[in-house]
Design an enzyme around this catalytic site. Structure first.
Site, PDB file in Angstrom:
ATOM      1  N   LYS A 152      -1.183  -1.071  -4.221  1.00 54.07           N
ATOM      2  CA  LYS A 152      -2.362  -0.226  -4.044  1.00 54.07           C
ATOM      3  C   LYS A 152      -1.804   1.163  -3.766  1.00 54.07           C
ATOM      4  O   LYS A 152      -1.067   1.707  -2.912  1.00 54.07           O
ATOM      5  CB  LYS A 152      -2.970  -0.745  -2.862  1.00 54.07           C
ATOM      6  CG  LYS A 152      -4.411  -0.085  -2.500  1.00 54.07           C
ATOM      7  CD  LYS A 152      -5.247  -0.439  -1.196  1.00 54.07           C
ATOM      8  CE  LYS A 152      -6.355   0.210  -1.007  1.00 54.07           C
ATOM      9  NZ  LYS A 152      -6.939  -0.132   0.235  1.00 54.07           N
ATOM     10  N   TYR A 162       0.852  -1.096  -0.057  1.00 48.00           N
ATOM     11  CA  TYR A 162       0.024  -0.098   0.101  1.00 48.00           C
ATOM     12  C   TYR A 162       0.866   1.347  -0.210  1.00 48.00           C
ATOM     13  O   TYR A 162       1.534   1.417   0.777  1.00 48.00           O
ATOM     14  CB  TYR A 162      -0.783  -0.056   1.210  1.00 48.00           C
ATOM     15  CG  TYR A 162      -2.133   0.831   1.443  1.00 48.00           C
ATOM     16  CD1 TYR A 162      -2.247   1.909   0.153  1.00 48.00           C
ATOM     17  CD2 TYR A 162      -3.056   0.886   2.292  1.00 48.00           C
ATOM     18  CE1 TYR A 162      -3.403   2.476   0.149  1.00 48.00           C
ATOM     19  CE2 TYR A 162      -4.199   1.854   2.266  1.00 48.00           C
ATOM     20  CZ  TYR A 162      -4.365   2.642   1.133  1.00 48.00           C
ATOM     21  OH  TYR A 162      -5.380   3.348   1.207  1.00 48.00           O
TER      22      TYR A 162
END
Length: 313
Positions: free
Chosen positions: A168, A143
Site C-alpha cells: 500500500k 504500508y
C-alpha cells in the site's frame, strides 16, 4: 477467518475498501456499540473489505487490549461477508504482538504500518516486515509511507517473502511506484497487490490506475458511502464524466479543506461521521478536533456531494 484467500477477495473488490473510525464515548473510552453500528453501516452500504484499527481508526491511540477488542468486534459484525484486515505496527516486537492479537481476534489479514520513528536502511526494513509476516499465518500488506520508503529491489524482496501479498503506497511518488510495479512484474511474476493509500485516495486514483494500481482506500466511505460508491463505479466502468464531476465538485474541495489542519485526514473524517448521524466521539490526543468553521464547510461540502449524485441520477 474467511474461507477464500485474502488476495483473491481483494483483487477485484465489489466496492470501496472501508477504513472505519474507532468510536469513543464522552469519557474517551471505547464505545463498542457505536463501533459495531459503524461497521454494520459500512457493510450494508457495500464495502468490499473492512480495514479495522488502521490509520483512520487511530491505531496509534489504541492499547493492545482495545485493539484486540475492536478487531474481534469487526470480525463478529462482518460475519465472514467481507474480509477484515487489522493494523500492526511500531517496533518489530510490538508489531509481532499486534499481529498475533489480530490473529487471535479472527482477522483475515494485516496492514503492516511503518516502524516507530526510526529511519532504517532497506536491509533492516526488509527484516522487520519478514519477521512480522512470519509471526502468524495471516497474509500481510505492507504500508509504504513516511519513514518506510522502499527501493524497487526491496519490494521485490517483500514480494518474495512468504505471507506478504501486497504493498500500500502512501508516498505518492508515481515514478517510484512505476519502477516498483515494473521490477516486481519482472522479477516475481504473479499477482502481487498494490494499493493507493494516500489520504483521500480518490483524488489521485486516476493517475494510480494508469500505472496498474487499481485498489485504493476510501476514508470518504466512512461518512458519505454513496459518493464513494459512485466514484468507485465510475472508475470500474470507465465513466470519466462522473469521475471528473465528483473530483471537481467534491473530492478536490474536500482535499483542500483537509489540508487546513494537521491530522484532519482522521479528525475531519470523524467529524463527517458525526454529521451523518452517528456519534463516534472525538479523536484522541495528540490529534485534535477540526474548528467549528471547518466542520460547517464540511457539512456544506457533503451536501454538495450528494447534490451531484442527484444531478447524475
Amino acid at each position: 477467518m474467511t474461507p477464500a484467500p485474502l488476495a483473491e477477495r481483494l483483487r477485484v473488490p465489489s466496492g470501496p475498501l472501508f477504513f472505519p473510525v474507532t468510536a469513543y464515548g464522552p469519557d474517551g473510552s471505547l464505545d463498542l456499540d457505536t463501533f459495531r453500528a459503524h461497521i454494520r453501516r459500512g457493510i450494508d452500504a457495500g464495502a468490499a473489505a473492512v480495514f479495522a484499527c488502521c490509520g483512520t481508526g487511530e491505531f496509534h491511540a489504541l492499547t493492545p487490549e482495545e485493539f484486540e477488542t475492536c478487531v474481534a468486534a469487526a470480525v463478529e459484525e462482518t460475519a465472514g461477508r467481507v474480509p477484515v484486515v487489522a493494523g500492526a505496527g511500531y517496533g518489530t516486537a510490538l508489531a509481532v504482538r499486534y499481529a498475533r492479537l489480530a490473529h487471535a481476534a479472527g482477522a483475515d489479514g494485516l496492514l503492516a504500518m511503518p516502524p516507530y520513528l526510526v529511519i532504517a536502511g532497506q536491509e533492516g526494513l526488509l527484516r522487520h516486515y519478514r519477521e512480522v509476516a512470519a509471526a502468524t499465518p495471516l497474509p500481510v500488506i505492507v504500508y509504504q509511507r513516511d519513514n518506510a520508503a522502499f527501493t524497487p529491489e526491496t519490494v521485490v524482496g517483500l514480494a518474495r517473502t512468504d505471507g506478504i501479498i501486497g504493498l500500500k503506497d502512501g508516498l505518492g511518488d508515481l515514478d517510484l511506484m512505476q519502477r516498483i510495479v515494473s521490477a516486481v512484474r519482472t522479477e516475481v511474476p504473479g499477482d502481487f497487490l498494490y494499493f493507493n493509500g494516500l489520504p483521500t485516495a480518490e483524488q489521485t486514483q486516476l493517475a494510480y490506475g494508469a500505472i496498474g494500481v487499481t485498489l485504493y482506500s476510501s476514508a470518504v466511505f466512512c461518512f458519505a458511502p454513496e459518493i464513494a460508491l459512485a466514484f468507485h463505479r465510475a472508475l470500474a466502468t470507465g465513466d470519466e464524466s462522473t469521475a471528473h464531476r465528483l473530483l471537481d465538485g467534491f473530492y478536490r474541495p474536500f482535499v483542500e479543506l483537509r489540508a487546513q489542519g494537521r491530522g484532519y485526514a482522521v479528525s475531519l473524517v470523524k467529524a463527517g461521521v458525526r454529521l451523518r448521524g452517528l456519534d463516534v466521539g472525538e479523536v484522541r490526543p495528540p490529534l485534535h478536533e477540526p474548528g467549528e468553521d471547518h466542520v460547517k464547510q464540511l457539512a456544506q461540502l457533503i451536501e454538495r456531494g450528494y447534490a451531484l449524485l442527484e444531478e447524475d441520477a
